[in-house]
Structure formats: structure tokens, C-alpha cells
Design a protein around this motif. Structure first.
Motif, PDB file in Angstrom:
ATOM      1  N   LYS A 122      34.161  23.876  67.821  1.00 36.90           N
ATOM      2  CA  LYS A 122      34.689  24.204  69.135  1.00 36.90           C
ATOM      3  C   LYS A 122      36.205  24.024  69.135  1.00 36.90           C
ATOM      4  CE  LYS A 122      33.737  23.100  73.950  1.00 36.90           C
ATOM      5  NZ  LYS A 122      33.216  22.022  74.790  1.00 36.90           N
ATOM      6  N   ARG A 123      36.599  22.870  68.520  1.00 35.22           N
ATOM      7  CA  ARG A 123      38.021  22.581  68.496  1.00 35.22           C
ATOM      8  C   ARG A 123      38.754  23.662  67.714  1.00 35.22           C
ATOM      9  NH1 ARG A 123      38.512  17.132  66.381  1.00 35.22           N
ATOM     10  NH2 ARG A 123      37.658  16.499  68.360  1.00 35.22           N
ATOM     11  N   ARG A 124      38.080  23.992  66.599  1.00 34.37           N
ATOM     12  CA  ARG A 124      38.704  25.016  65.780  1.00 34.37           C
ATOM     13  C   ARG A 124      38.837  26.308  66.582  1.00 34.37           C
ATOM     14  NH1 ARG A 124      37.203  29.061  62.911  1.00 34.37           N
ATOM     15  NH2 ARG A 124      35.009  28.740  63.370  1.00 34.37           N
ATOM     16  N   ARG A 125      37.652  26.579  67.212  1.00 34.88           N
ATOM     17  CA  ARG A 125      37.660  27.808  68.004  1.00 34.88           C
ATOM     18  C   ARG A 125      38.699  27.719  69.124  1.00 34.88           C
ATOM     19  NH1 ARG A 125      31.935  28.273  67.578  1.00 34.88           N
ATOM     20  NH2 ARG A 125      31.654  27.395  69.642  1.00 34.88           N
ATOM     21  N   GLU A 126      38.703  26.453  69.681  1.00 29.71           N
ATOM     22  CA  GLU A 126      39.653  26.251  70.789  1.00 29.71           C
ATOM     23  C   GLU A 126      41.073  26.461  70.290  1.00 29.71           C
ATOM     24  OE1 GLU A 126      38.929  25.920  73.789  1.00 29.71           O
ATOM     25  OE2 GLU A 126      40.899  25.484  74.629  1.00 29.71           O
ATOM     26  N   GLN A 127      41.253  25.816  69.051  1.00 28.26           N
ATOM     27  CA  GLN A 127      42.599  25.967  68.489  1.00 28.26           C
ATOM     28  C   GLN A 127      42.896  27.428  68.209  1.00 28.26           C
ATOM     29  OE1 GLN A 127      42.671  23.293  65.236  1.00 28.26           O
ATOM     30  NE2 GLN A 127      43.486  21.598  66.468  1.00 28.26           N
ATOM     31  N   GLU A 128      41.818  28.036  67.675  1.00 26.44           N
ATOM     32  CA  GLU A 128      42.002  29.452  67.407  1.00 26.44           C
ATOM     33  C   GLU A 128      42.320  30.200  68.686  1.00 26.44           C
ATOM     34  OE1 GLU A 128      38.680  31.125  65.481  1.00 26.44           O
ATOM     35  OE2 GLU A 128      39.256  30.402  63.496  1.00 26.44           O
ATOM     36  N   ARG A 129      41.488  29.803  69.709  1.00 28.46           N
ATOM     37  CA  ARG A 129      41.691  30.448  71.001  1.00 28.46           C
ATOM     38  C   ARG A 129      43.115  30.197  71.486  1.00 28.46           C
ATOM     39  NH1 ARG A 129      41.205  29.807  76.441  1.00 28.46           N
ATOM     40  NH2 ARG A 129      41.140  27.553  76.243  1.00 28.46           N
ATOM     41  N   LEU A 130      43.472  28.857  71.330  1.00 27.73           N
ATOM     42  CA  LEU A 130      44.821  28.502  71.784  1.00 27.73           C
ATOM     43  C   LEU A 130      45.871  29.259  70.998  1.00 27.73           C
ATOM     44  CD1 LEU A 130      44.572  24.688  72.434  1.00 27.73           C
ATOM     45  CD2 LEU A 130      45.017  26.508  74.088  1.00 27.73           C
ATOM     46  N   ALA A 131      45.602  29.293  69.677  1.00 27.13           N
ATOM     47  CA  ALA A 131      46.541  30.006  68.815  1.00 27.13           C
ATOM     48  C   ALA A 131      46.605  31.456  69.241  1.00 27.13           C
ATOM     49  CB  ALA A 131      46.101  29.901  67.359  1.00 27.13           C
ATOM     50  N   ARG A 132      45.391  31.978  69.521  1.00 33.49           N
ATOM     51  CA  ARG A 132      45.339  33.369  69.927  1.00 33.49           C
ATOM     52  C   ARG A 132      46.099  33.540  71.250  1.00 33.49           C
ATOM     53  NH1 ARG A 132      40.181  33.841  70.378  1.00 33.49           N
ATOM     54  NH2 ARG A 132      40.170  34.070  72.657  1.00 33.49           N
ATOM     55  N   LEU A 133      45.722  32.534  72.132  1.00 37.13           N
ATOM     56  CA  LEU A 133      46.393  32.589  73.436  1.00 37.13           C
ATOM     57  C   LEU A 133      47.895  32.513  73.257  1.00 37.13           C
ATOM     58  CD1 LEU A 133      44.231  30.428  75.816  1.00 37.13           C
ATOM     59  CD2 LEU A 133      44.825  32.836  76.042  1.00 37.13           C
ATOM     60  N   GLU A 134      48.275  31.560  72.372  1.00 37.09           N
ATOM     61  CA  GLU A 134      49.702  31.378  72.122  1.00 37.09           C
ATOM     62  C   GLU A 134      50.302  32.665  71.579  1.00 37.09           C
ATOM     63  OE1 GLU A 134      51.649  29.122  72.917  1.00 37.09           O
ATOM     64  OE2 GLU A 134      53.446  29.570  71.757  1.00 37.09           O
TER      65      GLU A 134
END
Lengths: 435, 293
Positions: free
Chosen positions: B143-155
Motif C-alpha cells: 500500500k505504501r509503495r502504491r501510495e508512494q507510487e501514487r504520491l510520486a504519480r501525483l507529484e
């Protein structure tokens, strides 16, 4: 000129968007008066002989001499009408003249003449004035001067001073060096000279009485100077009471009853009033300095005189009340080492005087000095009775000449030339018209 | 279903029979499967027979003796029985103790087993829990990874959006700038035109000024500051059609000089009709004033 224009233009521009289609207004401000271009057509003549006088030429010369007019030379005249009805204004507009004088003279009986003339406004195409003058043969020049006066006044708003005279002193020397002094009067154009007095003794300071009939002058006899008053018509002269020392520089009061004179009977030269009826004098100035050459203010309220009480000759004014001094003299001039020989203008606002050997005008209100002449030996200024010109004596090489200059400093005109010297001109008062 | 039954009645009957049979077996097995109780131990039976007197006395003696012996024997037997009983009781007691011990053991074993089971269950549970935990951890990490990914994506998206926004803003700015420039240029042009118009009018005003000034002869007798206002009508040629005194100076000589000046200056310089400016000059007012100083 342009500065005013620019200011106005600026205001106009600022107002422009607001005013919409308000009428353009252009303000033209001008101070100096240009010479008025005028054509004086030779007058028509009807008579058995040749015309005794070219009246138009006299008028032309008068107007030119005033500095106020620029008459068209006769050769340039486009037509020779003698009545207003004959005038085609368009012709004269081409000549760029503002005004036109046409006239004709007829001999009504032997040596009696009638002169009819019209002053026309060429630009607006209308008559301004028309007169009929009758004159005998000896008065024809005077009639011409009177026409000049009428034209002058109609176009400038100032009374003309052509029908006036000047008094002056001439000095001639014979081979042995003996000098002869003459007191003379003439028309202002130098014509009609009449010698009132011829004398081996120096003649000084002729002065007109306000009635234009009498002249006061000083005769420097071996016993000393004596003031005389002479009638210019019957030539009768009256010797005034003589005081020890100076008896100089007489000046008629505006009412003609009193002379302001310079006497030194009490020591130094001072100004006195001489009552012509009682022959009694009243002392006006009391200073150990030299006070001389008094001139009246036209309303009789005071005198302007020359005094060296400040170290150099300067002009002072002293007020008078009931023939007595009122207050202390007030100094009027502060620049120059020599300011003397005052002549007060008829309106009492200015004084013509000698300012370091040039003729200058002093504004009595502001005490500003305006130098009129550029020559260096100018003497004895005298205001014309209309206040528009000043006559003075000067030199042209070895010849003494009288010259006149307009108060605006227009090119001075030489009036009269004589052999020897000509000194101390005095301009007569205005004369009553005789028609 | 009913259609099927109708087609196969025998199958139905067999099925019912089988069901019944299974049901019976299930009931009987339930009954016989009840546990049996333990059987009582077998009991010993004694038989006595009478003999003559001497013989019976002997015999009695002997019987007495036999009696005594028997009694003794009985006694011994009783004692033995008692011992036996005692031993049996002991045995029973022991067996009972054993049974109890066994039961206890069994209970303990069962408890142990249960404990073990419990332990295993717990271990399993723990394992499960751990697994679950691990899974959760993994999931969390995921989830964190995904979140990070999401965040990264968001970023990334944000940066992208930011970049786009910046680009857009820059473009908009550039456009606005251009528009502003264009507007300014237009304004400048309009102002220039107005200014040109004004300067043209100004120029002609100055020309008229100069022309009238040149042609005006100020009467020397006029008072300083004296002025007259003239209303002047012009035609496109610049010719003065009419001159009227709008405001007199009060001095005929002065008024006349002013009229003369205008008439004499005719034709006045006026802008050409094509310029559209002439209308400003069709009627103008001129104020002629003698200078104050």
C-alpha cells in the motif's frame, strides 16, 4: 508673443476633449505697435494756377516722421482717386495698406482755399472720417498738419501733435568768432521759422507757456542771467525781476501763472516759484547742493528737478501744496552718473531726461529707466504735447540738429538742421484748431 | 425434476430404499456404539460333609481336628480371603488409582493434547496472525509503495500540471502581453492620431495667429490689456467671409484695427477640407489684446 500663444494653445488642447465642438478661439497678444501702412493720394486741385502746396506730401511727411505710420511712396500708388467714390478698395488691398487718404483742394476765392478729404479703411472698405477745412494761403501748411493730426488721432487713438511748434536756440559764429544767438520758433517739421530774438548774449532754456502764446527764456547779459517772458505773436517781451546770482531754467506752471526757476540768491542754487503777477518768489528747495532745472508735473502737484545733493546729478521730485513745498524731495534716479534735464510727459507718468548723455525715459511709478537713443551727445529732451514723441538736441558731426524719437524708441527723425548749433528745443502745447 | 421422476420410477424407489437403509444403519450404529460397562469378578463356593464317633471322636477328633484345621483353614482362608480381599481392594484401589491416574493421565494427555492443539492452534493462529501480519505488512508495504507510487504519480502529475500551468500562464502572460502591446499600440496610434489632429489644429492655429499678428497694427493709443473678440467665418479657401465684433474693446479705433487685422490676413491658413479638420475652422473666435507690459 509665441510664449503666450503656446500657453493658450496648451489650455486649448487641454480643453479640447471636453469642449467637443466648441468654437476655436485664438488669442493674439501684441504690445509694440507696428507702423501703420497708409496711402496718402495726392490731393486733387482746382484753381487757375498751380497748387500752392502739395498738402498730401506734408501729411505724408508728418505721418512718416511720427514713426507710427509707413506711408506708401507716391510712385507706388496704384491709382489717384481724389474722392471716396472713386476708390476701388480691392486695388488698395493689393498694396497691403490699411488706410487711404484722398482729398482735393479748391481755391474758393483768391488765396482762399477749401480742402476736403476722407480717411478710408481699405481693409473693411469704409470711410472712417471726412472733413472740410478752409484756409488762407499762409495757413495751408497748418491746414495740412491739422489733417495729419486728424488722421493720426483717428488711427492711433492719440491726439496728433503735428500742428504744434518748437522753440529753440541757434548759435552762429562769424569769421572773427563772434557768436550770434537766436531764439526761434518753427513748425515741428522745421518750416515757418520765425526768429523771436537775436542777441550777442547767450540765450538759454526757452520754455512754452501752457497757452502756447508766451515763451520764457534766459538771456545771459554781462551783468548776469535774466529771465524774460515773450509773446510769440506780438513779440513783446517782459524782463522779470533779477536776483543776484543765477536766474535760470524757467518753467511755466500748468496754470501759466507761476514760473519755477533756479535762483542762487540765498547761496547755493535752489528751486523757487516766481509769481508772474506779484514778482515775488517762494523758495522750494533748501539744500547746500545745487538744485536746478525744475519741471512741473502736469497737475501742478509737484516738481521734478536735478540735484547733486547725492554727489552726482540725479533727478528728484518734490511735492507742492498751495505753492509751497510739501515734504522732502524724493530721489527718482539711482543708476548712471548724470541724470538731468527732466521733461514730464503730458500724462504725468513719465519723465524724459538726459541719462549719461543719452535720452531716456523714467517711469514715475516704477522708477524704471528706458534708454531711447543710442547717440552720445543728446541734450534737452522735451515731450511732445501728445506724449508720443520726445524732441532733443544732438550733433551730427559738426552740425547741431534737432531730432525727435517716438516714446517707443522708433528710429529717431531729424527735424531741423542749421549751420552752427541748435540747442534746447521746447515743444509747444497743442493748439486749438482754427477750423 | 418431476418430469425426471416420472420417467424413472424405479430409480426413485431404489433411491428411497437406499436412503431408508442408510437411515436405519445410522440409528442402529448409534445405539450399539454406546460403551459397555465392566463385568463383576467370579465368587468361590464351599461344600461341608459329616463322619463316625471314635471314628466319629477320632473322627470327631479327627473331625474336630479337621474342624479346627478347617477352622484354621477357614480362618486362614478367611484371612487369606481378607488378604485377598484386601489385596483385591488394594488392587481395585490400585486399579482405581491406576484408572484415575490413567484418567488423570488421559485427562492430562487430553489436556496436553488440547493444550498442544491449543498451542498448535495458537501457533497456527500466531502463524496465521503473523502471516496475516506479514501479509498486512506486505499489504501495507504494498500500500505504501502504491501510495508512494501514487504520491510520486501525483507529484509527477502535479509537476506536470504545474509545468503545464506555468506554461499556460506564461502563454497567457505572453498573450496578455501581446494583447496589451496591441492595445497600447492601438491606443498609441489613436493618441497619435488625436495628437496629430491636435497638432494639425495647433499648427493652423499658430499659422492663423502669426498671420493675424503680422497684419495687426496695435493702435498706440490703446490701453494696455485692452482686447476685442471677433467672430470670424471662413470658407475652405481660408477667405474671411464675415467678421463681427463679438465683444467690443469699447474703443472704436481698437476694434477697427482688430477687424482690419483679420480682413487683411485673409485668406487665413486653414487645413484642407480632406483633412476633416476644416470644420473646426469654419467659425473661429479671435481675441486681440494689447499686451499688458
Amino acid at each position: 508673443m509665441t510664449r503666450h500663444l503656446h500657453i493658450w494653445m496648451l489650455a486649448a488642447l487641454l480643453a479640447w476633449p471636453l469642449s467637443g465642438r466648441a468654437t476655436l478661439t485664438i488669442e493674439i497678444e501684441k504690445g509694440e505697435a507696428d507702423a501703420i501702412p497708409i496711402a496718402i493720394v495726392p490731393f486733387g486741385w482746382q484753381g487757375p494756377r498751380a497748387a500752392p502746396l502739395d498738402v498730401a506730401a506734408v501729411v505724408r511727411a508728418d505721418l512718416a516722421r511720427s514713426g507710427r505710420f509707413a506711408p506708401v511712396p507716391v510712385a507706388d500708388l496704384v491709382a489717384r482717386p481724389t474722392t471716396a467714390a472713386q476708390v476701388r478698395y480691392a486695388d488698395w488691398r493689393v498694396l497691403k495698406v490699411n488706410n487711404l487718404v484722398v482729398g482735393r483742394m479748391v481755391e474758393t476765392e483768391r488765396n482762399r482755399f477749401r480742402i476736403d478729404f476722407q480717411l478710408l479703411d481699405v481693409v473693411n472698405g469704409q470711410q472712417i472720417a471726412g472733413y472740410s477745412i478752409r484756409a488762407g494761403v499762409r495757413d495751408l501748411r497748418r491746414a495740412a498738419h491739422q489733417i495729419s493730426d486728424l488722421v493720426f488721432e483717428a488711427l492711433t487713438g492719440i491726439p496728433g501733435a503735428f500742428d504744434t511748434r518748437i522753440a529753440y536756440v541757434t548759435v552762429t559764429a562769424d569769421r572773427r568768432g563772434r557768436k550770434t544767438y537766436r531764439l526761434a520758433i518753427s513748425d515741428v517739421d522745421g518750416y515757418n521759422e520765425q526768429v523771436l530774438l537775436t542777441s550777442p548774449d547767450p540765450i538759454l532754456s526757452p520754455a512754452w507757456a501752457p497757452d502756447g502764446e508766451r515763451i520764457a527764456y534766459v538771456s545771459v547779459t554781462p551783468r548776469g542771467p535774466v529771465i524774460h517772458v515773450q509773446n510769440v505773436y506780438n513779440r513783446r517781451a517782459r524782463k522779470l525781476r533779477r536776483f543776484p546770482g543765477l536766474n535760470n531754467a524757467p518753467a511755466f506752471s500748468p496754470d501759466g501763472r507761476t514760473l519755477a526757476v533756479t535762483l542762487s540768491k540765498d547761496g547755493s542754487a535752489d528751486i523757487y516759484l516766481y509769481d508772474l503777477k506779484t514778482d515775488r518768489v517762494t523758495r522750494i528747495t533748501r539744500s547746500p547742493a545745487i538744485d536746478v532745472e525744475a519741471a512741473w508735473l502736469p497737475d501742478g502737484s509737484g516738481l521734478v528737478f536735478t540735484s547733486d545733493r547725492g554727489g552726482t546729478p540725479q533727478l528728484y521730485r518734490i511735492a507742492l501744496r498751495d505753492g509751497r513745498p510739501a515734504g522732502r524731495p524724493q530721489r527718482l534716479t539711482f543708476s548712471g552718473k548724470y541724470n538731468a534735464r527732466a521733461s514730464v510727459s503730458p500724462d504725468g507718468r513719465r519723465v524724459a531726461f538726459v541719462h549719461d548723455h543719452r535720452i531716456a525715459l523714467l517711469d514715475l511709478e516704477t522708477l524704471a529707466i528706458e534708454v531711447l537713443t543710442e547717440t552720445r551727445l543728446d541734450e534737452s529732451p522735451s515731450f511732445a504735447p501728445n506724449g508720443d514723441m520726445v524732441i532733443y538736441a544732438t550733433r551730427d558731426g559738426n552740425t547741431g540738429v534737432l531730432a525727435a524719437i517716438s516714446v517707443e524708441g522708433r528710429a529717431p527723425q531729424t527735424l531741423s538742421v542749421t549751420r552752427g548749433e541748435i540747442r534746447e528745443p521746447a515743444w509747444s502745447p497743442l493748439r486749438r484748431r482754427n477750423f | 425434476m418431476i418430469a425426471f421422476i416420472r420417467q424413472h420410477p424405479v430409480a426413485l424407489a431404489v433411491a428411497v430404499a437406499i436412503h431408508v437403509a442408510f437411515f436405519a444403519i445410522l440409528v442402529l450404529s448409534f445405539r450399539y456404539s454406546r460403551p459397555t460397562t465392566a463385568e463383576a469378578p467370579p465368587v468361590e463356593v464351599v461344600q461341608a460333609v459329616a463322619v463316625d464317633e471314635a471314628k466319629v471322636k477320632r473322627e470327631l477328633e479327627r473331625i474336630k481336628a479337621a474342624e479346627r484345621r478347617r477352622e484354621e483353614k477357614l480362618k486362614a482362608m478367611a484371612a487369606a480371603r481378607k488378604r485377598e480381599e484386601k489385596r483385591l481392594a488394594e488392587l481395585r484401589r490400585k486399579r482405581e488409582a491406576e484408572r484415575r491416574r490413567q484418567a488423570e493421565l488421559e485427562r492430562k494427555r487430553r489436556a496436553e493434547k488440547k493444550r498442544l492443539a491449543e498451542l498448535r492452534r495458537k501457533q497456527a493462529e500466531e502463524k496465521k496472525r503473523l502471516a496475516k501480519l506479514e501479509a498486512e505488512k506486505k499489504a501495507l508495504a504494498e500500500k505504501r509503495r502504491r501510495e508512494q507510487e501514487r504520491l510520486a504519480r501525483l507529484e509527477r502529475e502535479r509537476r506536470e500540471a504545474e509545468r503545464r500551468r506555468r506554461e499556460e500562464a506564461a502563454r497567457a502572460r505572453a498573450e496578455a502581453e501581446l494583447k496589451k502591446k496591441l492595445e497600447a499600440e492601438q491606443q498609441r496610434l489613436a493618441a497619435l492620431q488625436a495628437q496629430q489632429r491636435r497638432s494639425e489644429i495647433d499648427r493652423y492655429q499658430q499659422l492663423i495667429y502669426a498671420e493675424v499678428y503680422r497684419n495687426w497694427t496695435v493702435p498706440p493709443g490703446a490701453r494696455r490689456g485692452m482686447s476685442a473678440e471677433l467672430r470670424v467665418r471662413l470658407i475652405p479657401s481660408g477667405d474671411v467671409v464675415t467678421v463681427d465684433i463679438a465683444r467690443s474693446s469699447g474703443d472704436a479705433v481698437f476694434d477697427r484695427s482688430a477687424m482690419q487685422a483679420v480682413r487683411k490676413a485673409s485668406p487665413l491658413p486653414v487645413p484642407p477640407v480632406e483633412s476633416g479638420l476644416f470644420e473646426e475652422f469654419r467659425q473661429i473666435n479671435l481675441v486681440l489684446r494689447k499686451k499688458e507690459t
